[in-house]
Design an enzyme around this catalytic site. Structure first.
Site, PDB file in Angstrom:
ATOM      1  N   SER A 125       0.831  -1.210   0.000  1.00  0.00           N
ATOM      2  CA  SER A 125       0.000   0.000   0.000  1.00  0.00           C
ATOM      3  C   SER A 125       0.864   1.257   0.000  1.00  0.00           C
ATOM      4  CB  SER A 125      -0.895   0.032   1.247  1.00  0.00           C
ATOM      5  OG  SER A 125      -1.678  -1.120   1.315  1.00  0.00           O
ATOM      6  N   GLU A 137      -6.498   1.900 -13.656  1.00  0.00           N
ATOM      7  CA  GLU A 137      -6.441   0.545 -13.095  1.00  0.00           C
ATOM      8  C   GLU A 137      -7.642   0.321 -12.174  1.00  0.00           C
ATOM      9  OE1 GLU A 137      -2.689  -0.638 -11.477  1.00  0.00           O
ATOM     10  OE2 GLU A 137      -3.537  -2.394 -10.497  1.00  0.00           O
ATOM     11  N   ARG A 154     -33.979 -25.284  -9.204  1.00  0.00           N
ATOM     12  CA  ARG A 154     -33.828 -26.056  -7.963  1.00  0.00           C
ATOM     13  C   ARG A 154     -35.160 -26.135  -7.201  1.00  0.00           C
ATOM     14  NH1 ARG A 154     -30.823 -29.817  -5.357  1.00  0.00           N
ATOM     15  NH2 ARG A 154     -30.685 -29.394  -3.112  1.00  0.00           N
TER      16      ARG A 154
HETATM   17  C1  LIG Z   1      -3.702 -11.621  -7.170  1.00  0.00           C
HETATM   18  C2  LIG Z   1      -2.847 -10.409  -6.976  1.00  0.00           C
HETATM   19  C3  LIG Z   1      -2.296  -9.784  -8.093  1.00  0.00           C
HETATM   20  C4  LIG Z   1      -1.440  -8.695  -7.939  1.00  0.00           C
HETATM   21  N1  LIG Z   1      -0.823  -8.153  -9.039  1.00  0.00           N
HETATM   22  C5  LIG Z   1       0.114  -7.193  -8.859  1.00  0.00           C
HETATM   23  C6  LIG Z   1       0.924  -6.744  -9.951  1.00  0.00           C
HETATM   24  O1  LIG Z   1       0.772  -7.204 -11.091  1.00  0.00           O
HETATM   25  N2  LIG Z   1       1.882  -5.808  -9.706  1.00  0.00           N
HETATM   26  C7  LIG Z   1       2.090  -5.279  -8.467  1.00  0.00           C
HETATM   27  O2  LIG Z   1       2.970  -4.445  -8.318  1.00  0.00           O
HETATM   28  N3  LIG Z   1       1.349  -5.692  -7.399  1.00  0.00           N
HETATM   29  C8  LIG Z   1       0.382  -6.632  -7.555  1.00  0.00           C
HETATM   30  N4  LIG Z   1      -0.340  -7.082  -6.485  1.00  0.00           N
HETATM   31  C9  LIG Z   1      -0.082  -6.516  -5.152  1.00  0.00           C
HETATM   32  C10 LIG Z   1      -1.238  -5.671  -4.611  1.00  0.00           C
HETATM   33  O3  LIG Z   1      -1.377  -4.477  -5.337  1.00  0.00           O
HETATM   34  C11 LIG Z   1      -0.958  -5.456  -3.106  1.00  0.00           C
HETATM   35  O4  LIG Z   1      -1.170  -6.702  -2.479  1.00  0.00           O
HETATM   36  C12 LIG Z   1      -1.839  -4.385  -2.498  1.00  0.00           C
HETATM   37  O5  LIG Z   1      -1.495  -3.113  -2.993  1.00  0.00           O
HETATM   38  C13 LIG Z   1      -1.747  -4.371  -0.965  1.00  0.00           C
HETATM   39  O6  LIG Z   1      -0.423  -4.332  -0.531  1.00  0.00           O
HETATM   40  P1  LIG Z   1       0.072  -5.403   0.581  1.00  0.00           P
HETATM   41  O7  LIG Z   1      -0.353  -6.747   0.114  1.00  0.00           O
HETATM   42  O8  LIG Z   1       1.499  -5.172   0.838  1.00  0.00           O
HETATM   43  O9  LIG Z   1      -0.787  -5.075   1.853  1.00  0.00           O
HETATM   44  P2  LIG Z   1      -0.392  -4.021   3.013  1.00  0.00           P
HETATM   45  O10 LIG Z   1      -0.024  -2.733   2.402  1.00  0.00           O
HETATM   46  O11 LIG Z   1       0.579  -4.681   3.929  1.00  0.00           O
HETATM   47  O12 LIG Z   1      -1.794  -3.867   3.756  1.00  0.00           O
HETATM   48  C14 LIG Z   1      -2.236  -4.731   4.830  1.00  0.00           C
HETATM   49  C15 LIG Z   1      -3.523  -4.147   5.418  1.00  0.00           C
HETATM   50  O13 LIG Z   1      -3.232  -2.850   5.949  1.00  0.00           O
HETATM   51  C16 LIG Z   1      -4.145  -1.907   5.429  1.00  0.00           C
HETATM   52  N5  LIG Z   1      -3.511  -0.598   5.330  1.00  0.00           N
HETATM   53  C17 LIG Z   1      -2.380  -0.293   4.666  1.00  0.00           C
HETATM   54  N6  LIG Z   1      -2.126   1.020   4.776  1.00  0.00           N
HETATM   55  C18 LIG Z   1      -3.105   1.539   5.524  1.00  0.00           C
HETATM   56  C19 LIG Z   1      -3.395   2.852   6.022  1.00  0.00           C
HETATM   57  N7  LIG Z   1      -2.601   3.892   5.744  1.00  0.00           N
HETATM   58  N8  LIG Z   1      -4.504   3.024   6.792  1.00  0.00           N
HETATM   59  C20 LIG Z   1      -5.306   1.976   7.080  1.00  0.00           C
HETATM   60  N9  LIG Z   1      -5.086   0.723   6.649  1.00  0.00           N
HETATM   61  C21 LIG Z   1      -3.999   0.496   5.891  1.00  0.00           C
HETATM   62  C22 LIG Z   1      -4.521  -2.443   4.070  1.00  0.00           C
HETATM   63  O14 LIG Z   1      -5.733  -1.873   3.597  1.00  0.00           O
HETATM   64  C23 LIG Z   1      -4.624  -3.928   4.370  1.00  0.00           C
HETATM   65  O15 LIG Z   1      -5.889  -4.207   4.914  1.00  0.00           O
HETATM   66  C24 LIG Z   1      -1.195  -8.184  -6.626  1.00  0.00           C
HETATM   67  C25 LIG Z   1      -1.778  -8.807  -5.512  1.00  0.00           C
HETATM   68  C26 LIG Z   1      -2.564  -9.918  -5.670  1.00  0.00           C
HETATM   69  C27 LIG Z   1      -3.105 -10.596  -4.428  1.00  0.00           C
END
Ligand SMILES: Cc1cc2nc3c(=O)[nH]c(=O)nc-3n(C[C@H](O)[C@H](O)[C@H](O)COP(=O)(O)OP(=O)(O)OC[C@H]3O[C@@H](n4cnc5c(N)ncnc54)[C@H](O)[C@@H]3O)c2cc1C
Length: 385
Positions: free
Chosen positions: A133, A248, A274
Site C-alpha cells: 500500500s 487501473e 432447484r
Molecule cells: C492476485 C494479486 C495480483 C497482484 N498483481 C500485482 C501486480 O501485477 N503488480 C504489483 O505491483 N502488485 C500486484 N499485487 C499486489 C497488490 O497491489 C498489493 O497486495 C496491495 O497493494 C496491498 O499491498 P500489501 O499486500 O502489501 O498489503 P499491506 O499494504 O501490507 O496492507 C495490509 C492491510 O493494511 C491496510 N492498510 C495499509 N495502509 C493503511 C493505512 N494507511 N490506513 C489503514 N489501513 C492500511 C490495508 O488496507 C490492508 O488491509 C497483486 C496482488 C494480488 C493478491
C-alpha cells in the site's frame, strides 16, 4: 436500465468476444487453471483477433480504439463465461497505458507493435515483500552508470501478475536516495527485458482464486537496464502511477460489476431449476427479496461504472472518482456474490458451479490496485480530511 454508453459497435464487439471465448477459451479453460496459466501462444492469438492491441494506436499496429468503454464489454463477457484471459487484461487495459502516456516515440516504435501482436507480454512490478500500500517506500534500487548509458538494478518484487510469462516488466524503483521531506521523490520506472542477465522469476504463489493467472516473485540481481528503457523522466514515477492508477481502479471496478451481473444471472437460473420442500427455490420470498436487492445494487454498480467510463474518456475522471468507483463496486460485488452463493446452498461451494469461481476470483478486487482502506484514504483526502 438502458445503458447510454453502449452503441451497435459495442454489441458487435460483444458478439465477437462471446464467440471467441466459446471457441477458444472455454474448452481449454480447466487445463489453464490446472497449469496456472494459458499457453504463451494464447497471447499471440489474442493479438491476431485484435483484442490484445485494441487500444494500441493504429500507427503501431493496433486497433486504435479511443474509448475505454469497450473494456466494460470485454469484462462482462469474460465474467459471463466464468473464464479469464490470463494476464492479458492487465497487459491491455492497464500496463499499455503507461507506454502510450509516457514512452518516447523511439520506445513506442520498439515496443508497441509487439504489445499489439502478443510478441511482447507486459507486467508491472510495484509491490515488494516489504511494501504494498505504501508505494513511496519502494526499496528496489537502480544506480545510473557514470557515463549515463545504463542503470544497474537490484531488488525484489512480489505479487507480480504475469511475471513468469512477461517479456517486458515495468519496474518501479528508487533512482535517488530517500528524501525525508518528500517520500514520493526519487522513484522511476524502468522497462526491464526479462531476457536480461540477473533477472529471475522466483516462487509461483498459489492463490485462492484466479487460478489461470500466474502470480510470482521477481528478483533483480545487478540487472543492466539501458537508460533508453527508462519510462518518462527520472524521479517522477509516483506522479505517473497516481495518474495511471485511476484507470487501473476503474478497470477493477468494471471486473467487479461484470462479476456481480454474471452472479445474478447464474443465480436466477439456478433458483428457477432447484426444488426445495417441493417448491421451486425461486418461489420463496427470501429468494426473491435477496435477488431483487442484489439486482438493484448491481444496477447501481453498472450505472456508476458507465458514468466513470464517460468521465475517463473525457479525461475528467479524478483519482477520487476512481477510488469511489473501485471501493463501491468491489465491496458491493463481494456482498452480492456472497448472497448469490448462499442461494445455491452446498452447490455454491463446489467449484464446478460458476458462482463458486466468481466468489473466489472477486475477493482480491478489494485488495489489489489499492486496498479498500487506501481507497477510503484517497476519498477522505478529496473531502479535505
Ligand atoms: C492476485 C494479486 C495480483 C497482484 N498483481 C500485482 C501486480 O501485477 N503488480 C504489483 O505491483 N502488485 C500486484 N499485487 C499486489 C497488490 O497491489 C498489493 O497486495 C496491495 O497493494 C496491498 O499491498 P500489501 O499486500 O502489501 O498489503 P499491506 O499494504 O501490507 O496492507 C495490509 C492491510 O493494511 C491496510 N492498510 C495499509 N495502509 C493503511 C493505512 N494507511 N490506513 C489503514 N489501513 C492500511 C490495508 O488496507 C490492508 O488491509 C497483486 C496482488 C494480488 C493478491
Amino acid at each position: 436500465m438502458k445503458r447510454n454508453i453502449l452503441t451497435p459497435e459495442h454489441e458487435e464487439f460483444r458478439a465477437s468476444v462471446r464467440e471467441f471465448i466459446a471457441k477458444e477459451v472455454e474448452p481449454q479453460y480447466r487445463d489453464w487453471e490446472l497449469r496456472g496459466h494459458p499457453p504463451r501462444d494464447f497471447y499471440r492469438r489474442l493479438g491476431e483477433v485484435g483484442i490484445l492491441g485494441m487500444w494500441v494506436p493504429e500507427e503501431y499496429g493496433g486497433g486504435g480504439a479511443t474509448s475505454y468503454s469497450y473494456a466494460a464489454v470485454l469484462m462482462e463477457e469474460i465474467a459471463a463465461a466464468g473464464v479469464g484471459f490470463g494476464c492479458a487484461i492487465p497487459h491491455s487495459t492497464l500496463i499499455l497505458a503507461y507506454l502510450t502516456a509516457f514512452a518516447t516515440e523511439d520506445q513506442k516504435a520498439r515496443w508497441l507493435p509487439g504489445v499489439a501482436s502478443g510478441d511482447i507480454v507486459l507486467a508491472i512490478a510495484m509491490t515488494e515483500p516489504g511494501t504494498g500500500s505504501d508505494l513511496a517506500n519502494v526499496s528496489t534500487s537502480a544506480r545510473l552508470a557514470d557515463d549515463g548509458s545504463h542503470y544497474v538494478l537490484d531488488g525484489a518484487k512480489t505479487f507480480i501478475s504475469g511475471g513468469s510469462v512477461a517479456d517486458l516488466v515495468l519496474v518501479v524503483c528508487r533512482t535517488a536516495p530517500r528524501d525525508p521531506d518528500n517520500r514520493r521523490a526519487g522513484l522511476s520506472i524502468l522497462a526491464v527485458e526479462t531476457s536480461s542477465t540477473g533477472f529471475s522469476v522466483g516462487r509461483r504463489l498459489e492463490k485462492i482464486g484466479l487460478h489461470a493467472n500466474d502470480l510470482v516473485e521477481l528478483t533483480f540481481d545487478d540487472v543492466v537496464v539501458p537508460a533508453a528503457n527508462r519510462l518518462g523522466d527520472e524521479g517522477r514515477a509516483f506522479e505517473y502511477l497516481s495518474h495511471n492508477l485511476a484507470q487501473e481502479r476503474l478497470s477493477i471496478a468494471l471486473t467487479a460489476s461484470a462479476a456481480a451481473q454474471a452472479a445474478i444471472r447464474h443465480t436466477a437460473e439456478y433458483v428457477t431449476d432447484r426444488t426445495v420442500f417441493g417448491n421451486p427455490l425461486s418461489s420463496f420470498q427470501n429468494t426473491k427479496f435477496s435477488l431483487a436487492g442484489s439486482a438493484a445494487v448491481t444496477q447501481a454498480m453498472v450505472t456508476m461504472t458507465d458514468r466513470a467510463l464517460e468521465l475517463y474518456d473525457a479525461k475528467e475522471l479524478t483519482p477520487a472518482d476512481a477510488a469511489m468507483t473501485k471501493l463501491f463496486c468491489t465491496e458491493q460485488a463481494g456482498s452480492v456474490i456472497d448472497a448469490c452463493l448462499q442461494l445455491h446452498g452446498g452447490y455454491g461451494y463446489i467449484i464446478e458451479y460458476p458462482i463458486a469461481r466468481l466468489y473466489a476470483d472477486i475477493r482480491v478486487a478489494r485488495i489489489y490496485g489499492g486496498t479498500s482502506e487506501v481507497m477510503k484514504l484517497i476519498i477522505a483526502k478529496s473531502l479535505g480530511l
